[in-house]
Design a protein around this motif. Structure first.
Motif, PDB file in Angstrom:
ATOM      1  N   ARG A 151       0.866  -1.180   0.000  1.00 44.28           N
ATOM      2  CA  ARG A 151       0.000   0.000   0.000  1.00 44.28           C
ATOM      3  C   ARG A 151       0.912   1.242   0.000  1.00 44.28           C
ATOM      4  O   ARG A 151       1.465   1.605   1.044  1.00 44.28           O
ATOM      5  CB  ARG A 151      -0.856  -0.027   1.268  1.00 44.28           C
ATOM      6  N   PRO A 152       1.085   1.887  -1.161  1.00 47.92           N
ATOM      7  CA  PRO A 152       2.032   3.013  -1.259  1.00 47.92           C
ATOM      8  C   PRO A 152       1.747   4.151  -0.281  1.00 47.92           C
ATOM      9  O   PRO A 152       2.677   4.785   0.234  1.00 47.92           O
ATOM     10  CB  PRO A 152       1.885   3.481  -2.709  1.00 47.92           C
ATOM     11  N   SER A 153       0.454   4.446   0.002  1.00 50.29           N
ATOM     12  CA  SER A 153       0.136   5.617   0.847  1.00 50.29           C
ATOM     13  C   SER A 153       0.712   5.474   2.263  1.00 50.29           C
ATOM     14  O   SER A 153       1.125   6.453   2.881  1.00 50.29           O
ATOM     15  CB  SER A 153      -1.379   5.808   0.936  1.00 50.29           C
ATOM     16  N   THR A 154       0.761   4.255   2.764  1.00 51.12           N
ATOM     17  CA  THR A 154       1.277   4.055   4.140  1.00 51.12           C
ATOM     18  C   THR A 154       2.641   3.385   4.132  1.00 51.12           C
ATOM     19  O   THR A 154       3.326   3.340   5.155  1.00 51.12           O
ATOM     20  CB  THR A 154       0.313   3.153   4.945  1.00 51.12           C
ATOM     21  N   GLY A 155       3.023   2.829   2.970  1.00 51.94           N
ATOM     22  CA  GLY A 155       4.298   2.106   2.891  1.00 51.94           C
ATOM     23  C   GLY A 155       4.198   0.687   3.436  1.00 51.94           C
ATOM     24  O   GLY A 155       5.187  -0.042   3.483  1.00 51.94           O
ATOM     25  N   GLU A 156       2.978   0.301   3.841  1.00 51.19           N
ATOM     26  CA  GLU A 156       2.803  -1.033   4.449  1.00 51.19           C
ATOM     27  C   GLU A 156       2.974  -2.128   3.392  1.00 51.19           C
ATOM     28  O   GLU A 156       2.422  -2.063   2.312  1.00 51.19           O
ATOM     29  CB  GLU A 156       1.390  -1.129   5.054  1.00 51.19           C
ATOM     30  N   ILE A 157       3.788  -3.146   3.752  1.00 54.46           N
ATOM     31  CA  ILE A 157       4.017  -4.278   2.859  1.00 54.46           C
ATOM     32  C   ILE A 157       3.761  -5.569   3.630  1.00 54.46           C
ATOM     33  O   ILE A 157       4.193  -5.702   4.783  1.00 54.46           O
ATOM     34  CB  ILE A 157       5.461  -4.273   2.292  1.00 54.46           C
ATOM     35  N   ILE A 158       3.043  -6.492   3.004  1.00 56.98           N
ATOM     36  CA  ILE A 158       2.789  -7.801   3.626  1.00 56.98           C
ATOM     37  C   ILE A 158       3.438  -8.863   2.741  1.00 56.98           C
ATOM     38  O   ILE A 158       3.241  -8.856   1.521  1.00 56.98           O
ATOM     39  CB  ILE A 158       1.276  -8.064   3.768  1.00 56.98           C
ATOM     40  N   ILE A 195      10.088  -0.810   1.769  1.00 53.68           N
ATOM     41  CA  ILE A 195      10.891  -0.556   0.557  1.00 53.68           C
ATOM     42  C   ILE A 195      12.376  -0.514   0.934  1.00 53.68           C
ATOM     43  O   ILE A 195      13.231  -1.055   0.228  1.00 53.68           O
ATOM     44  CB  ILE A 195      10.448   0.776  -0.125  1.00 53.68           C
ATOM     45  N   GLU A 196      12.684   0.102   2.101  1.00 51.28           N
ATOM     46  CA  GLU A 196      14.088   0.199   2.557  1.00 51.28           C
ATOM     47  C   GLU A 196      14.684  -1.192   2.773  1.00 51.28           C
ATOM     48  O   GLU A 196      15.824  -1.462   2.395  1.00 51.28           O
ATOM     49  CB  GLU A 196      14.179   1.001   3.874  1.00 51.28           C
ATOM     50  N   VAL A 197      13.881  -2.057   3.396  1.00 51.53           N
ATOM     51  CA  VAL A 197      14.327  -3.431   3.679  1.00 51.53           C
ATOM     52  C   VAL A 197      14.619  -4.165   2.367  1.00 51.53           C
ATOM     53  O   VAL A 197      15.602  -4.896   2.250  1.00 51.53           O
ATOM     54  CB  VAL A 197      13.251  -4.167   4.529  1.00 51.53           C
ATOM     55  N   ILE A 198      13.771  -3.939   1.342  1.00 57.28           N
ATOM     56  CA  ILE A 198      13.987  -4.569   0.029  1.00 57.28           C
ATOM     57  C   ILE A 198      15.273  -4.023  -0.595  1.00 57.28           C
ATOM     58  O   ILE A 198      16.118  -4.781  -1.077  1.00 57.28           O
ATOM     59  CB  ILE A 198      12.778  -4.307  -0.905  1.00 57.28           C
ATOM     60  N   LEU A 199      15.420  -2.682  -0.555  1.00 55.13           N
ATOM     61  CA  LEU A 199      16.603  -2.056  -1.171  1.00 55.13           C
ATOM     62  C   LEU A 199      17.913  -2.499  -0.528  1.00 55.13           C
ATOM     63  O   LEU A 199      18.957  -2.516  -1.186  1.00 55.13           O
ATOM     64  CB  LEU A 199      16.476  -0.527  -1.138  1.00 55.13           C
ATOM     65  N   ARG A 216      -7.846  -0.828  -6.353  1.00 55.15           N
ATOM     66  CA  ARG A 216      -8.271   0.161  -5.356  1.00 55.15           C
ATOM     67  C   ARG A 216      -9.206  -0.520  -4.376  1.00 55.15           C
ATOM     68  O   ARG A 216     -10.066  -1.315  -4.778  1.00 55.15           O
ATOM     69  CB  ARG A 216      -9.025   1.324  -6.021  1.00 55.15           C
ATOM     70  N   ASP A 217      -9.066  -0.195  -3.092  1.00 52.18           N
ATOM     71  CA  ASP A 217      -9.989  -0.767  -2.108  1.00 52.18           C
ATOM     72  C   ASP A 217     -11.281   0.055  -2.082  1.00 52.18           C
ATOM     73  O   ASP A 217     -11.463   0.973  -2.887  1.00 52.18           O
ATOM     74  CB  ASP A 217      -9.329  -0.869  -0.717  1.00 52.18           C
ATOM     75  N   GLU A 218     -12.178  -0.274  -1.162  1.00 54.53           N
ATOM     76  CA  GLU A 218     -13.497   0.395  -1.121  1.00 54.53           C
ATOM     77  C   GLU A 218     -13.385   1.907  -0.955  1.00 54.53           C
ATOM     78  O   GLU A 218     -14.200   2.666  -1.451  1.00 54.53           O
ATOM     79  CB  GLU A 218     -14.340  -0.188   0.021  1.00 54.53           C
ATOM     80  N   SER A 219     -12.339   2.344  -0.236  1.00 54.25           N
ATOM     81  CA  SER A 219     -12.196   3.793   0.000  1.00 54.25           C
ATOM     82  C   SER A 219     -11.407   4.470  -1.130  1.00 54.25           C
ATOM     83  O   SER A 219     -11.090   5.657  -1.049  1.00 54.25           O
ATOM     84  CB  SER A 219     -11.510   4.039   1.350  1.00 54.25           C
ATOM     85  N   GLY A 220     -11.063   3.688  -2.176  1.00 53.96           N
ATOM     86  CA  GLY A 220     -10.329   4.262  -3.307  1.00 53.96           C
ATOM     87  C   GLY A 220      -8.832   4.288  -3.099  1.00 53.96           C
ATOM     88  O   GLY A 220      -8.082   4.844  -3.910  1.00 53.96           O
ATOM     89  N   GLU A 221      -8.366   3.663  -2.015  1.00 59.07           N
ATOM     90  CA  GLU A 221      -6.929   3.627  -1.685  1.00 59.07           C
ATOM     91  C   GLU A 221      -6.210   2.652  -2.627  1.00 59.07           C
ATOM     92  O   GLU A 221      -6.666   1.533  -2.851  1.00 59.07           O
ATOM     93  CB  GLU A 221      -6.782   3.150  -0.234  1.00 59.07           C
ATOM     94  N   LEU A 222      -5.075   3.086  -3.182  1.00 55.65           N
ATOM     95  CA  LEU A 222      -4.306   2.258  -4.113  1.00 55.65           C
ATOM     96  C   LEU A 222      -3.541   1.170  -3.356  1.00 55.65           C
ATOM     97  O   LEU A 222      -2.904   1.439  -2.345  1.00 55.65           O
ATOM     98  CB  LEU A 222      -3.316   3.133  -4.894  1.00 55.65           C
ATOM     99  N   GLU A 223      -3.626  -0.065  -3.872  1.00 49.50           N
ATOM    100  CA  GLU A 223      -2.778  -1.122  -3.328  1.00 49.50           C
ATOM    101  C   GLU A 223      -2.376  -2.072  -4.440  1.00 49.50           C
ATOM    102  O   GLU A 223      -3.076  -2.216  -5.436  1.00 49.50           O
ATOM    103  CB  GLU A 223      -3.447  -1.857  -2.160  1.00 49.50           C
TER     104      GLU A 223
END
Length: 267
Positions: free
Chosen positions: A161-168, A187-191, A240-247
């Motif tokens: 989820r780019p808006s929060t940076g959360e990765i599962i 993203i930092e952990v991946i880099l 996009r989820d129900e609130s329109g948030e990009l994931e």
């Protein structure tokens, strides 16, 4: 309520007339049942060993032993079977204590009109619990199959989820990146694992994806803690989820072996 098979009800009761009264009451309300009466601890233990009981109705005080002992035995032998006290001598404090240690409900013999609703509710709740357990078991099994399939195919999955940076990450993704499950993916952990020659291109892909919100595909190399190099192929789908948030939902494939095989063929 009619059931295909008669309900097997265990009546822990020293007075046969009371058991008959209870059976008549249930059958009058359309509950087809087979009621087996026991009045000693030994006969209760024997019956519980055989299993196959749908409901237990117990008097609180019997000449040879008490209802709480019966409840403890039943809870141990068949924890999923509803246990209802049907007693003439059950004070409020005792009733509350009985519910705390696992009784489903209590009905006073002076108010037997409450018995049928109590029995129906207890059976309904037991059915719901059993269905929930079956669904949880099926889900666990399905997750186990998926994890094994990912392990065999060296393909992990992820959500971002780019808006929060959360990765599962799935278990296999942790295995590909060789990170401990306690590590919080980012993203930092991946880099930190990305080969320095590929780092700029990975950053650019990440930035473009979070701005455009479009599907992306990318190949790059990882450098493991022991210095070995892995090749990965990442495919991600934007939604996009129900609130329109990009994931993004995607897959990470460890293509190291196929790259090696390709090299050998080229040679």
């Amino acid at each position: 309520m009619s059931t295909q098979h008669p309900l097997r009800i265990l009546s822990i009761e020293d007075d046969p007339k009371d058991t008959e009264l209870i059976q008549d009451l249930l059958e009058t309300e359309g509950i087809v049942c087979e009621v087996i009466r026991v009045d000693t601890e030994a006969s209760l233990r024997d019956f519980l060993k055989q299993g196959e009981v749908d409901l237990i109705l117990a008097d609180y005080s019997l000449p040879s032993f008490d209802g709480v002992s019966a409840l403890k035995l039943a809870t141990k032998a068949c924890p999923d079977v509803p246990f209802i006290f049907v007693s003439g001598t059950l004070g409020e404090e005792v009733a509350i204590e009985a519910l705390k240690i696992g009784a489903t409900d209590y009905v006073l013999k002076t108010r037997l009109s409450r018995l049928v609703p109590s029995v129906l509710r207890a059976l309904r709740e037991a059915t719901q619990r059993a269905e929930r357990r079956r669904a949880e078991e099926a889900l666990r099994q399905s997750e186990a199959y998926l994890a094994e399939a990912q392990r065999l195919s060296h393909t992990g999955s992820f959500g971002w989820r780019p808006s929060t940076g959360e990765i599962i990450w799935s278990e296999e993704t942790f295995r590909i990146f060789e990170y401990d499950r306690a590590t919080k993916p980012s993203i930092e952990v991946i880099l930190q694992r990305v080969h320095r020659e590929d780092a700029a291109s990975v950053k650019e892909t990440v930035e473009r994806a979070s701005q455009d919100g479009k599907d992306f595909e990318h190949e790059y190399r990882l450098v493991m803690p022991d210095g070995s190099v892995k090749h990965v192929h990442v495919v991600a789908h934007a939604e996009r989820d129900e609130s329109g948030e990009l994931e993004f939902v995607g897959a990470v494939m460890d293509t190291t072996e196929s790259k090696r095989a390709e090299k050998k063929l080229r040679r």
